[in-house]
Scaffold this active site. Structure first.
Site, PDB file in Angstrom:
ATOM      1  N   CYS A 248     121.487 180.435 163.396  1.00  0.00           N
ATOM      2  CA  CYS A 248     122.151 180.723 163.858  1.00  0.00           C
ATOM      3  C   CYS A 248     123.782 180.863 162.522  1.00  0.00           C
ATOM      4  O   CYS A 248     124.141 182.397 163.647  1.00  0.00           O
ATOM      5  CB  CYS A 248     122.344 179.081 164.044  1.00  0.00           C
ATOM      6  SG  CYS A 248     121.911 177.934 164.321  1.00  0.00           S
TER       7      CYS A 248
ATOM      8  N   LYS B 275     105.168 173.716 177.326  1.00  0.00           N
ATOM      9  CA  LYS B 275     106.396 172.760 176.455  1.00  0.00           C
ATOM     10  C   LYS B 275     105.926 171.089 177.496  1.00  0.00           C
ATOM     11  O   LYS B 275     106.230 169.922 176.719  1.00  0.00           O
ATOM     12  CB  LYS B 275     108.063 173.138 176.560  1.00  0.00           C
ATOM     13  CG  LYS B 275     108.644 172.700 175.804  1.00  0.00           C
ATOM     14  CD  LYS B 275     109.721 173.358 175.727  1.00  0.00           C
ATOM     15  CE  LYS B 275     109.692 174.870 174.492  1.00  0.00           C
ATOM     16  NZ  LYS B 275     111.254 175.148 175.150  1.00  0.00           N
TER      17      LYS B 275
HETATM   18  C1  UGA Z   1     123.871 175.649 161.421  1.00  0.00           C
HETATM   19  C2  UGA Z   1     125.845 174.859 161.262  1.00  0.00           C
HETATM   20  O1  UGA Z   1     125.218 174.352 159.836  1.00  0.00           O
HETATM   21  C3  UGA Z   1     125.622 173.962 162.152  1.00  0.00           C
HETATM   22  O2  UGA Z   1     126.189 173.152 162.096  1.00  0.00           O
HETATM   23  C4  UGA Z   1     125.241 174.315 163.701  1.00  0.00           C
HETATM   24  O3  UGA Z   1     125.522 173.755 164.889  1.00  0.00           O
HETATM   25  C5  UGA Z   1     124.306 175.133 163.869  1.00  0.00           C
HETATM   26  O4  UGA Z   1     123.931 176.413 162.955  1.00  0.00           O
HETATM   27  C6  UGA Z   1     124.141 175.714 164.776  1.00  0.00           C
HETATM   28  O5  UGA Z   1     124.402 176.841 165.031  1.00  0.00           O
HETATM   29  O6  UGA Z   1     123.276 175.308 166.224  1.00  0.00           O
HETATM   30  P1  UGA Z   1     121.446 175.732 160.624  1.00  0.00           P
HETATM   31  O7  UGA Z   1     121.543 177.216 161.251  1.00  0.00           O
HETATM   32  O8  UGA Z   1     120.345 174.870 160.880  1.00  0.00           O
HETATM   33  O9  UGA Z   1     123.350 174.650 160.936  1.00  0.00           O
HETATM   34  O10 UGA Z   1     121.390 175.703 159.221  1.00  0.00           O
HETATM   35  P2  UGA Z   1     122.264 175.725 157.778  1.00  0.00           P
HETATM   36  O11 UGA Z   1     122.770 174.046 157.429  1.00  0.00           O
HETATM   37  O12 UGA Z   1     124.108 175.681 158.298  1.00  0.00           O
HETATM   38  O13 UGA Z   1     122.068 176.392 156.953  1.00  0.00           O
HETATM   39  C7  UGA Z   1     121.906 177.708 157.258  1.00  0.00           C
HETATM   40  C8  UGA Z   1     121.580 178.616 156.053  1.00  0.00           C
HETATM   41  O14 UGA Z   1     122.175 178.605 154.886  1.00  0.00           O
HETATM   42  C9  UGA Z   1     120.232 178.012 155.110  1.00  0.00           C
HETATM   43  O15 UGA Z   1     119.129 179.259 155.066  1.00  0.00           O
HETATM   44  C10 UGA Z   1     120.532 177.317 153.279  1.00  0.00           C
HETATM   45  O16 UGA Z   1     120.025 177.302 153.374  1.00  0.00           O
HETATM   46  C11 UGA Z   1     122.190 178.002 153.578  1.00  0.00           C
HETATM   47  N1  UGA Z   1     122.640 177.532 153.269  1.00  0.00           N
HETATM   48  C12 UGA Z   1     123.654 176.561 153.323  1.00  0.00           C
HETATM   49  C13 UGA Z   1     123.224 178.278 151.117  1.00  0.00           C
HETATM   50  O17 UGA Z   1     122.781 179.005 150.864  1.00  0.00           O
HETATM   51  N2  UGA Z   1     123.952 176.474 150.524  1.00  0.00           N
HETATM   52  C14 UGA Z   1     125.029 176.103 151.108  1.00  0.00           C
HETATM   53  O18 UGA Z   1     125.675 175.320 151.044  1.00  0.00           O
HETATM   54  C15 UGA Z   1     124.318 175.098 152.812  1.00  0.00           C
END
Ligand code: UGA
Length: 425
Positions: free
Chosen positions: A255, A35
């Protein structure tokens, strides 16, 4: 300031590069030599929009240095960020193996006062356990959780909604306040356990919002209401907010599922009751069946049918397969005798190695060929812009299940598709 980032993974790189951009000098340490070689070459080992370009600029300026020599990486650092991976064990405890071995090395290597900020998400009880390992009186310990979203990690690191600093220690508080002084974001200074709780409660609350809107969408399907209008209508109330009200087949990723699961498990160990998180977990576990039921409504028995799953990544804009709902759907379909074909814009090669008996391609048109139905499983915005008339000519059937509610229903119906979203009846 001289900073050392330990763990050049997703969080470590986004955090470190944002510090470089803000004018600091960052030494990244990772035990994975390969990496380090890739990073030194100006390449990022995963996909994240804008990250590689930013990395190359930082390397050119001399503000980002990569090494697999921990002693060297620590040499000049005033603040050390712990960004190593800490996977969850089956019963919801954090696997502390790598953190423990790292802390014992830090104990031996550091002979001067230094701030150690933990970014890795660990449970409160696990934090209390590892804290005891940092015996060195030179260490000023703080918890500094990250709130980055994959797909906008760099933007989120540079402009976080908030910066949380959890510490009892004046020196680490001062160092971190200094470090973040040119970040224009609200800062919350609290104790370490509250900082950890802010992280878990945030991710779990987002999970609650998604599962809530998904259940409302399922109800909309039953009574004939439209979830898009319902979500807009409720989201306009600022007390509710419009974000994270996108209904679909459930949340995935590394997450939200993990942090909800961990909250449930450490709350049990603390003899507290977070039943809402348990419910969310249960709802999310079966939400993908909404798409399966819709397939069955039109196709009847799925055995022997050919179905295309469009999207493998857990969300659009990433190449991350972890806890992806697409995989759950593919496994279900395979188990029920379906011939599965799958498409993704980024992760088709890696997925191809995992799902050997599935035809996987980055070319959507070849995936659609001869299919009885298509399911949108990832919210790749690119799906809105593909040639759906061409897809219609290639498929055998005409059913589209839009598991992410991203397509134009009217257009697809006009082209002769049977369209079904989640709550968009
Ligand atoms: C999430 C959090 O949003 C971040 O704030 C946090 O820092 C991160 O986890 C972490 O703990 O490191 P992430 O896992 O990148 O971020 O993705 P999200 O954008 O939260 O989406 C998660 C899931 O929820 C995806 O499968 C997405 O498709 C789904 N989702 C999201 C929905 O089904 N509906 C929504 O309205 C939003």
């Amino acid at each position: 300031m001289n900073i050392c980032i330990i763990g050049a993974g997703y969080v470590g790189l986004a955090t470190g590069i944002s510090f470089c951009i803000k004018g600091h000098r960052v030494e990244f340490y990772d035990s994975d030599r390969n990496k380090i070689l890739i990073l030194n070459d100006g390449r990022v080992p995963f996909y994240e929009k804008g990250m590689e370009e930013a990395l190359q600029k930082c390397i050119k300026r001399g503000s980002a240095i990569f090494t697999d020599n921990l002693k060297k990486a620590l040499k000049e650092a005033a603040v050390i960020f712990i960004c190593v991976n800490a996977p969850t064990l089956p019963r919801g405890k954090t696997d502390l193996t790598s953190i423990k071995s790292l802390f014992s090395k830090l104990n031996k290597l550091i002979k001067r006062k230094v701030t150690i900020a933990i970014k890795t998400t660990i449970n409160p009880d696990d934090y209390l356990e590892v804290k005891k390992l940092l015996k060195n009186e030179n260490f000023h310990l703080a918890v500094n959780p990250e709130f980055l979203r994959e797909g906008s990690a760099l933007k989120d690191s540079l402009n976080p909604f908030r910066i949380v600093i959890g510490t009892y220690d004046e020196s680490s508080k001062k160092d971190l306040e200094n470090l973040y002084s040119n970040f224009d974001s609200p800062k919350i200074i609290t104790d370490p356990l509250s900082a950890i709780m802010i992280k878990y409660a945030s991710n779990s609350f987002l999970a609650v919002k998604i599962s809530f809107i998904n259940e409302i969408a399922n109800l909309c399907d039953k009574i004939g209401a439209n979830i898009d209008d319902v979500a807009t209508g409720i989201g306009l109330d600022p007390r509710i907010g419009k974000d994270f009200l996108k209904a679909g087949i459930g949340f995935g990723g590394s997450c939200l599922p993990k942090d909800t699961r961990n909250l449930i498990s450490f709350s049990k160990r603390a003899k507290a009751n977070i039943s809402i998180a348990e419910k969310v977990y249960e709802i999310n576990d079966v939400q993908f069946l909404a798409a399966i039921d819709k397939l069955k409504e039109v196709l009847g028995n799925l055995k022997g049918k050919t179905i295309a799953v469009l999207g493998l990544a857990f969300k659009g804009g990433t190449d991350d397969l972890r806890d992806s709902v697409s995989l759950k759907i593919i496994n279900y379909l395979k188990k029920h005798g379906v011939i599965v074909r799958a498409h993704d814009y980024m992760i088709y090669e890696k997925a191809g190695k995992l799902l050997k008996d599935v035809f996987i391609s980055g070319d959507i048109y070849s995936v659609a060929e001869g299919c009885d139905a298509l399911i949108i499983a990832t919210d790749w915005q690119e799906y809105k812009r593909i040639d759906w008339a061409k897809i219609k000519n290639l498929t055998t059937g005409n059913l589209i299940i839009d598991g992410r509610n991203i397509l134009n229903k009217k257009l697809l119906i006009k082209l002769g598709f049977i369209y079904s979203g989640i709550g968009r009846s």
